[in-house]
Scaffold this motif. Structure first.
Motif, PDB file in Angstrom:
ATOM      1  N   VAL A  39       0.841  -1.199   0.000  1.00 36.64           N
ATOM      2  CA  VAL A  39       0.000   0.000   0.000  1.00 36.64           C
ATOM      3  C   VAL A  39       0.880   1.255   0.000  1.00 36.64           C
ATOM      4  O   VAL A  39       0.624   2.206  -0.734  1.00 36.64           O
ATOM      5  CB  VAL A  39      -0.976   0.003   1.207  1.00 36.64           C
ATOM      6  CG1 VAL A  39      -1.747   1.301   1.274  1.00 36.64           C
ATOM      7  CG2 VAL A  39      -1.928  -1.177   1.113  1.00 36.64           C
ATOM      8  N   GLU A  40       1.949   1.252   0.805  1.00 41.93           N
ATOM      9  CA  GLU A  40       2.856   2.397   0.860  1.00 41.93           C
ATOM     10  C   GLU A  40       3.558   2.593  -0.489  1.00 41.93           C
ATOM     11  O   GLU A  40       3.737   3.719  -0.943  1.00 41.93           O
ATOM     12  CB  GLU A  40       3.893   2.212   1.975  1.00 41.93           C
ATOM     13  CG  GLU A  40       4.877   3.356   2.096  1.00 41.93           C
ATOM     14  CD  GLU A  40       4.246   4.688   2.462  1.00 41.93           C
ATOM     15  OE1 GLU A  40       4.837   5.733   2.109  1.00 41.93           O
ATOM     16  OE2 GLU A  40       3.181   4.714   3.097  1.00 41.93           O
ATOM     17  N   ILE A  41       3.936   1.513  -1.132  1.00 38.91           N
ATOM     18  CA  ILE A  41       4.566   1.617  -2.456  1.00 38.91           C
ATOM     19  C   ILE A  41       3.582   2.230  -3.452  1.00 38.91           C
ATOM     20  O   ILE A  41       3.947   3.123  -4.220  1.00 38.91           O
ATOM     21  CB  ILE A  41       5.071   0.233  -2.931  1.00 38.91           C
ATOM     22  CG1 ILE A  41       6.266  -0.196  -2.080  1.00 38.91           C
ATOM     23  CG2 ILE A  41       5.442   0.272  -4.414  1.00 38.91           C
ATOM     24  CD1 ILE A  41       6.757  -1.600  -2.345  1.00 38.91           C
ATOM     25  N   CYS A  42       2.339   1.786  -3.426  1.00 42.32           N
ATOM     26  CA  CYS A  42       1.316   2.367  -4.315  1.00 42.32           C
ATOM     27  C   CYS A  42       1.163   3.864  -4.062  1.00 42.32           C
ATOM     28  O   CYS A  42       1.080   4.656  -5.002  1.00 42.32           O
ATOM     29  CB  CYS A  42      -0.026   1.667  -4.117  1.00 42.32           C
ATOM     30  SG  CYS A  42      -0.064  -0.035  -4.698  1.00 42.32           S
ATOM     31  N   SER A  43       1.153   4.249  -2.806  1.00 43.03           N
ATOM     32  CA  SER A  43       1.018   5.658  -2.448  1.00 43.03           C
ATOM     33  C   SER A  43       2.208   6.461  -2.965  1.00 43.03           C
ATOM     34  O   SER A  43       2.042   7.549  -3.517  1.00 43.03           O
ATOM     35  CB  SER A  43       0.907   5.786  -0.924  1.00 43.03           C
ATOM     36  OG  SER A  43       0.829   7.134  -0.551  1.00 43.03           O
ATOM     37  N   ARG A  44       3.399   5.941  -2.831  1.00 44.50           N
ATOM     38  CA  ARG A  44       4.600   6.652  -3.290  1.00 44.50           C
ATOM     39  C   ARG A  44       4.660   6.725  -4.816  1.00 44.50           C
ATOM     40  O   ARG A  44       5.118   7.724  -5.362  1.00 44.50           O
ATOM     41  CB  ARG A  44       5.850   5.999  -2.732  1.00 44.50           C
ATOM     42  CG  ARG A  44       5.995   6.225  -1.247  1.00 44.50           C
ATOM     43  CD  ARG A  44       7.294   5.700  -0.728  1.00 44.50           C
ATOM     44  NE  ARG A  44       7.385   5.848   0.710  1.00 44.50           N
ATOM     45  CZ  ARG A  44       8.505   5.676   1.394  1.00 44.50           C
ATOM     46  NH1 ARG A  44       9.616   5.336   0.770  1.00 44.50           N
ATOM     47  NH2 ARG A  44       8.506   5.820   2.697  1.00 44.50           N
ATOM     48  N   LEU A  45       4.234   5.670  -5.471  1.00 47.65           N
ATOM     49  CA  LEU A  45       4.224   5.699  -6.948  1.00 47.65           C
ATOM     50  C   LEU A  45       3.262   6.755  -7.463  1.00 47.65           C
ATOM     51  O   LEU A  45       3.499   7.372  -8.496  1.00 47.65           O
ATOM     52  CB  LEU A  45       3.834   4.329  -7.505  1.00 47.65           C
ATOM     53  CG  LEU A  45       4.911   3.264  -7.501  1.00 47.65           C
ATOM     54  CD1 LEU A  45       4.325   1.928  -7.939  1.00 47.65           C
ATOM     55  CD2 LEU A  45       6.071   3.663  -8.390  1.00 47.65           C
ATOM     56  N   GLN A  46       2.194   6.948  -6.743  1.00 50.12           N
ATOM     57  CA  GLN A  46       1.192   7.936  -7.137  1.00 50.12           C
ATOM     58  C   GLN A  46       1.790   9.346  -7.106  1.00 50.12           C
ATOM     59  O   GLN A  46       1.380  10.218  -7.858  1.00 50.12           O
ATOM     60  CB  GLN A  46      -0.004   7.833  -6.188  1.00 50.12           C
ATOM     61  CG  GLN A  46      -1.194   8.634  -6.590  1.00 50.12           C
ATOM     62  CD  GLN A  46      -2.364   8.368  -5.655  1.00 50.12           C
ATOM     63  OE1 GLN A  46      -2.268   7.686  -4.654  1.00 50.12           O
ATOM     64  NE2 GLN A  46      -3.497   8.937  -5.986  1.00 50.12           N
ATOM     65  N   ASP A  47       2.775   9.559  -6.247  1.00 53.72           N
ATOM     66  CA  ASP A  47       3.386  10.879  -6.086  1.00 53.72           C
ATOM     67  C   ASP A  47       4.609  11.091  -6.976  1.00 53.72           C
ATOM     68  O   ASP A  47       5.253  12.121  -6.867  1.00 53.72           O
ATOM     69  CB  ASP A  47       3.810  11.076  -4.620  1.00 53.72           C
ATOM     70  CG  ASP A  47       2.625  11.070  -3.678  1.00 53.72           C
ATOM     71  OD1 ASP A  47       1.513  11.415  -4.133  1.00 53.72           O
ATOM     72  OD2 ASP A  47       2.802  10.711  -2.505  1.00 53.72           O
ATOM     73  N   LYS A  48       4.946  10.128  -7.827  1.00 58.39           N
ATOM     74  CA  LYS A  48       6.166  10.292  -8.628  1.00 58.39           C
ATOM     75  C   LYS A  48       5.990  11.442  -9.612  1.00 58.39           C
ATOM     76  O   LYS A  48       4.893  11.694 -10.114  1.00 58.39           O
ATOM     77  CB  LYS A  48       6.561   8.987  -9.325  1.00 58.39           C
ATOM     78  CG  LYS A  48       5.681   8.529 -10.440  1.00 58.39           C
ATOM     79  CD  LYS A  48       6.198   7.215 -10.991  1.00 58.39           C
ATOM     80  CE  LYS A  48       5.314   6.740 -12.116  1.00 58.39           C
ATOM     81  NZ  LYS A  48       5.804   5.526 -12.701  1.00 58.39           N
ATOM     82  N   PRO A  49       7.094  12.147  -9.913  1.00 56.55           N
ATOM     83  CA  PRO A  49       6.993  13.392 -10.678  1.00 56.55           C
ATOM     84  C   PRO A  49       6.627  13.233 -12.149  1.00 56.55           C
ATOM     85  O   PRO A  49       5.982  14.095 -12.696  1.00 56.55           O
ATOM     86  CB  PRO A  49       8.392  14.009 -10.542  1.00 56.55           C
ATOM     87  CG  PRO A  49       9.288  12.874 -10.187  1.00 56.55           C
ATOM     88  CD  PRO A  49       8.438  11.878  -9.463  1.00 56.55           C
ATOM     89  N   ASN A  50       7.024  12.141 -12.801  1.00 62.73           N
ATOM     90  CA  ASN A  50       6.684  12.043 -14.225  1.00 62.73           C
ATOM     91  C   ASN A  50       5.274  11.498 -14.398  1.00 62.73           C
ATOM     92  O   ASN A  50       4.655  11.016 -13.464  1.00 62.73           O
ATOM     93  CB  ASN A  50       7.712  11.190 -14.986  1.00 62.73           C
ATOM     94  CG  ASN A  50       7.679   9.727 -14.567  1.00 62.73           C
ATOM     95  OD1 ASN A  50       6.802   9.282 -13.853  1.00 62.73           O
ATOM     96  ND2 ASN A  50       8.658   8.972 -15.012  1.00 62.73           N
ATOM     97  N   ASN A  51       4.767  11.600 -15.600  1.00 62.19           N
ATOM     98  CA  ASN A  51       3.385  11.205 -15.865  1.00 62.19           C
ATOM     99  C   ASN A  51       3.262   9.752 -16.317  1.00 62.19           C
ATOM    100  O   ASN A  51       2.183   9.307 -16.641  1.00 62.19           O
ATOM    101  CB  ASN A  51       2.785  12.114 -16.943  1.00 62.19           C
ATOM    102  CG  ASN A  51       2.638  13.530 -16.441  1.00 62.19           C
ATOM    103  OD1 ASN A  51       2.420  13.745 -15.265  1.00 62.19           O
ATOM    104  ND2 ASN A  51       2.772  14.491 -17.333  1.00 62.19           N
ATOM    105  N   GLN A  52       4.377   9.043 -16.364  1.00 64.10           N
ATOM    106  CA  GLN A  52       4.343   7.667 -16.831  1.00 64.10           C
ATOM    107  C   GLN A  52       3.636   6.799 -15.780  1.00 64.10           C
ATOM    108  O   GLN A  52       4.001   6.800 -14.613  1.00 64.10           O
ATOM    109  CB  GLN A  52       5.758   7.162 -17.081  1.00 64.10           C
ATOM    110  CG  GLN A  52       5.800   5.818 -17.756  1.00 64.10           C
ATOM    111  CD  GLN A  52       7.212   5.374 -18.013  1.00 64.10           C
ATOM    112  OE1 GLN A  52       8.041   5.400 -17.123  1.00 64.10           O
ATOM    113  NE2 GLN A  52       7.472   4.967 -19.231  1.00 64.10           N
TER     114      GLN A  52
END
Length: 170
Positions: A25-38
């Motif tokens: 769940v934490e990984i999903c949350s962090r991926l959601q905040d990544k700067p690029n749009n990919q």
């Protein structure tokens, strides 16, 4: 997590909720905040089957949620859905990039004649340049030509928009 943020990360990640270190769940949350749009499409696997757990995982950025034991066919189908969404996201990013390039060119093409119109009209009204008034008709014709060129470009842009709308109606 660093693997999912690498230069060429996987586009689909199947994660377990319970993992050493960061949980899924934490990984999903962090991926959601990544700067690029990919998009990295995430499917979270868990022993948890409570609806509140699914809601929490989805609210934190997971794209899909499967309770264990997982049926292989269902997982394959959900991965296929993820692949379609990743491809659609990539296409949208590509189209957005093309739109931005198109708008930059259009703005540049409109900026030059507009700058000419502004400069010429300022010179025609500036008392320090009486010689401009001697050829006022010629300068006004040049301003008119530049404005007509801009109007033609704006009309072309509107035609593109109209064609797109007509295609969308079909």
């Amino acid at each position: 997590m660093t693997f999912l943020r690498s230069k060429n990360p996987p586009r689909i990640a199947v994660l377990d909720w319970m993992m050493p270190g960061l949980d899924g769940v934490e990984i999903c949350s962090r991926l959601q905040d990544k700067p690029n749009n990919q998009l990295t499409y995430t499917i979270l696997l868990t022993c948890k089957s409570d609806k509140e757990d699914a809601i929490h995982a989805l609210d934190q950025g997971a794209h899909d949620f499967l309770s264990k034991p997982v049926h292989v066919g269902e997982l394959q189908s959900r991965i296929a859905v993820g692949k379609r969404l990743v491809e659609a996201n990539d296409r949208l990013l590509e189209l957005d990039h093309l739109k931005d390039r198109f708008l930059r060119v259009a703005a540049h093409d409109l900026k030059n004649p507009l700058g000419f119109i502004i400069t010429m009209s300022e010179l025609l009204t500036d008392e320090n340049f009486p010689e401009m008034r001697q050829d006022q008709d010629k300068h006004l014709d040049a301003i008119h030509d530049a404005a007509s060129k801009m109007l033609g470009q704006v009309n072309d842009l509107l035609k593109v928009s109209t064609i797109k709308e007509e295609k969308e109606e079909y």
